[in-house]
Design an enzyme around this catalytic site. Structure first.
Site, PDB file in Angstrom:
ATOM      1  N   SER A 229       0.778  -1.239   0.000  1.00 47.05           N
ATOM      2  CA  SER A 229       0.000   0.000   0.000  1.00 47.05           C
ATOM      3  C   SER A 229       0.807   1.284   0.000  1.00 47.05           C
ATOM      4  CB  SER A 229      -0.950   0.009   1.216  1.00 47.05           C
ATOM      5  OG  SER A 229      -0.208  -0.088   2.417  1.00 47.05           O
TER       6      SER A 229
ATOM      7  N   GLY B 137       5.116   3.112  -0.709  1.00 47.67           N
ATOM      8  CA  GLY B 137       6.527   2.962  -1.004  1.00 47.67           C
ATOM      9  C   GLY B 137       6.814   1.996  -2.132  1.00 47.67           C
TER      10      GLY B 137
ATOM     11  N   ASP C 120      -3.083  -7.906   9.204  1.00 42.87           N
ATOM     12  CA  ASP C 120      -1.727  -7.865   9.746  1.00 42.87           C
ATOM     13  C   ASP C 120      -0.885  -8.956   9.091  1.00 42.87           C
ATOM     14  OD1 ASP C 120       0.593  -7.826  11.218  1.00 42.87           O
ATOM     15  OD2 ASP C 120      -0.361  -8.197  13.160  1.00 42.87           O
ATOM     16  N   ALA C 121       0.054  -8.539   8.247  1.00 46.37           N
ATOM     17  CA  ALA C 121       0.852  -9.508   7.491  1.00 46.37           C
ATOM     18  C   ALA C 121       1.662 -10.433   8.389  1.00 46.37           C
ATOM     19  CB  ALA C 121       1.786  -8.771   6.530  1.00 46.37           C
TER      20      ALA C 121
ATOM     21  N   TYR D  19      21.935   3.563   9.982  1.00 43.19           N
ATOM     22  CA  TYR D  19      21.202   2.650   9.118  1.00 43.19           C
ATOM     23  C   TYR D  19      21.943   1.324   8.988  1.00 43.19           C
ATOM     24  CZ  TYR D  19      17.923   0.906   5.765  1.00 43.19           C
ATOM     25  OH  TYR D  19      16.963   0.130   5.154  1.00 43.19           O
TER      26      TYR D  19
ATOM     27  N   LYS E 295      18.428  -5.960   8.338  1.00 43.55           N
ATOM     28  CA  LYS E 295      18.636  -6.185   6.910  1.00 43.55           C
ATOM     29  C   LYS E 295      19.632  -7.317   6.676  1.00 43.55           C
ATOM     30  CE  LYS E 295      15.849  -2.951   5.531  1.00 43.55           C
ATOM     31  NZ  LYS E 295      14.530  -3.310   4.940  1.00 43.55           N
TER      32      LYS E 295
ATOM     33  N   VAL F 114      11.929   8.922  -0.991  1.00 45.22           N
ATOM     34  CA  VAL F 114      11.166   9.464   0.140  1.00 45.22           C
ATOM     35  C   VAL F 114       9.967   8.562   0.372  1.00 45.22           C
ATOM     36  CG1 VAL F 114       9.985  11.481   1.090  1.00 45.22           C
ATOM     37  CG2 VAL F 114      11.892  11.790  -0.499  1.00 45.22           C
ATOM     38  N   THR F 115      10.002   7.814   1.459  1.00 46.76           N
ATOM     39  CA  THR F 115       8.886   6.948   1.838  1.00 46.76           C
ATOM     40  C   THR F 115       8.531   7.214   3.293  1.00 46.76           C
ATOM     41  OG1 THR F 115      10.291   5.126   2.614  1.00 46.76           O
ATOM     42  CG2 THR F 115       9.703   5.144   0.263  1.00 46.76           C
TER      43      THR F 115
END
Length: 397
Positions: free
Chosen positions: A53, A55, A109-110, A235, A244, A274-275
């Site tokens: 939904s 990004g 909810d995934a 990050y 990640k 930009v998300t």
């Protein structure tokens, strides 16, 4: 249903309402960036997008639909009974369903096993075996379906405190601030891995495999990010980076398991954008504004452009662009040495007095607004808006 006059509400980069027509128009903008393609095979590819939904997940869904694929999208969005308006993702879903014929969109909810059960039911009844699963989840928390423990993700450095420049706004005027964050505890790191790592991704594949819904040649791809060394402390070298890393290790594990099906598992390293997820990370706003100042609109690739490139590689229309770790790289335009050198120079020189000379701060602020349907060309926010928009119904065929 009634119409209301809406104005943006929120604090900083966090917005508590969305503009329905503006959010729909942002979907249209992405759609127009993706050329229509006919499915190469006689049967339309079946795709599941977990996190469709917003990004990159939204762009991946639209790009798949443009290629003639059908399938199921999963997201967890709020209607207007839970906030001032429905979430932007809710309005994105409504418009995406109007464009993407033959798709089913589920609001669930995934992370929950019930979500996997719902998707399996839809696949069994409407679509059959899955050719591709795209995993694009960025979430603040996850309830472990086995233990019922709630894990919360944090954005913190590891090992030592980190201070980074930030882009902020006061009364619409940009200024350069600073953010110092203390290192995460082991528990905070582990919780972030639980939320943002590959555990849930693997559970999705487990559930589809147990239901015998993986097609021969099945491919699954999780979206990830590496980024510049300018943002690495908060990050790639921080808690998010630990998650990640787990995601990428999960890809290798899944790839070994799927080999018997002729299947594959990848992580795809997208470039900066930009998300809603990226704006929560200190220093990313400044970095992205600097990057856009260097590249301009022509060189700065949108989510739609990057997801078009991803599908071209997954469909073998273009060779896979793999790095030594087996990750699909979509971020070469961002990490080009000349580009990064120019970004670094601006990073070192920037201050509040010269911010507009070195960074596209106004562009960034408009982009944040567009995530929620504000600042969208052609949308008159002074007009009353219909905020009650139904969730997409199941397709009739």
């Amino acid at each position: 249903m009634s119409e209301r006059h809406l104005t943006p509400g929120g604090r900083g980069y966090l917005m508590v309402n969305a503009h329905p027509q503006g959010a729909a128009a942002t979907v249209d903008m992405l759609w127009r960036q993706l050329p229509q393609q006919e499915a190469a095979a006689e049967k339309s590819p079946v795709v599941v997008v977990v996190g469709f939904s917003a990004g990159y997940g939204l762009a991946a869904t639209l790009a798949a639909a443009r290629r003639g694929a059908v399938g199921v999208g999963v997201a967890y969005e709020a209607d207007e009974t839970r906030r001032r308006t429905a979430s932007a993702g809710w309005y994105h879903a409504a418009r995406t369903a109007e464009l993407a014929a033959g798709w089913t969109f589920l609001n669930t909810d995934a992370f929950a096993d019930t979500a996997k059960t719902e998707v399996i039911k839809e696949l069994a009844q409407r679509y059959g075996r899955v050719d591709h699963l795209i995993y694009s989840i960025a979430a603040p928390r996850r309830t472990d379906p086995v233990t019922d423990q709630v894990h919360r993700s944090v954005i913190l450095p590891l090992g030592q405190a980190s201070t980074a420049k930030t882009l902020e706004f006061t009364d619409g005027r940009p200024f350069i601030g600073g953010s110092t964050l203390q290192p995460a505890t082991d528990a905070e790191r582990d919780a972030t891995v639980k939320v943002m790592g590959g555990e849930d991704w693997q559970r999705w594949i487990d559930a589809l495999a147990e239901a015998d819904l993986l097609a021969d040649g099945f491919t699954t791809t999780a979206l990830t990010y590496v980024g510049s060394d300018l943002t690495a402390d908060l990050y790639r070298n921080g808690t998010i980076g630990a998650a990640k890393g787990h995601l990428e290790a999960s890809a290798h594990h899944l790839g070994t398991r799927l080999a018997d099906l002729g299947g594959r598992a990848f992580t795809a390293v997208a470039g900066a954008t930009v998300t809603q997820a990226s704006t929560a990370i200190p220093s990313i706003a400044l970095y992205t504004s600097l990057l856009h100042h260097v590249l301009g609109d022509e060189g700065f690739l949108t989510t739609a452009q990057q997801m078009r490139a991803l599908w071209s590689q997954l469909a073998a229309e273009e060779p896979l662009s793999l790095d030594d770790a087996g990750r699909i790289r979509l971020d070469g335009w961002e990490l080009d040495a000349t580009v990064q050198s120019q970004v670094r120079t601006r990073w070192e020189q920037i201050n509040t007095e010269n911010v507009t000379d070195h960074a596209d701060a106004g562009w960034f602020r408009r982009q944040v607004g567009q995530l929620h349907g504000w600042n969208v060309p052609g949308i008159d926010v002074d007009l009353p808006s219909q905020t009650t928009v139904p969730w997409p119904p199941e397709p009739t065929v």
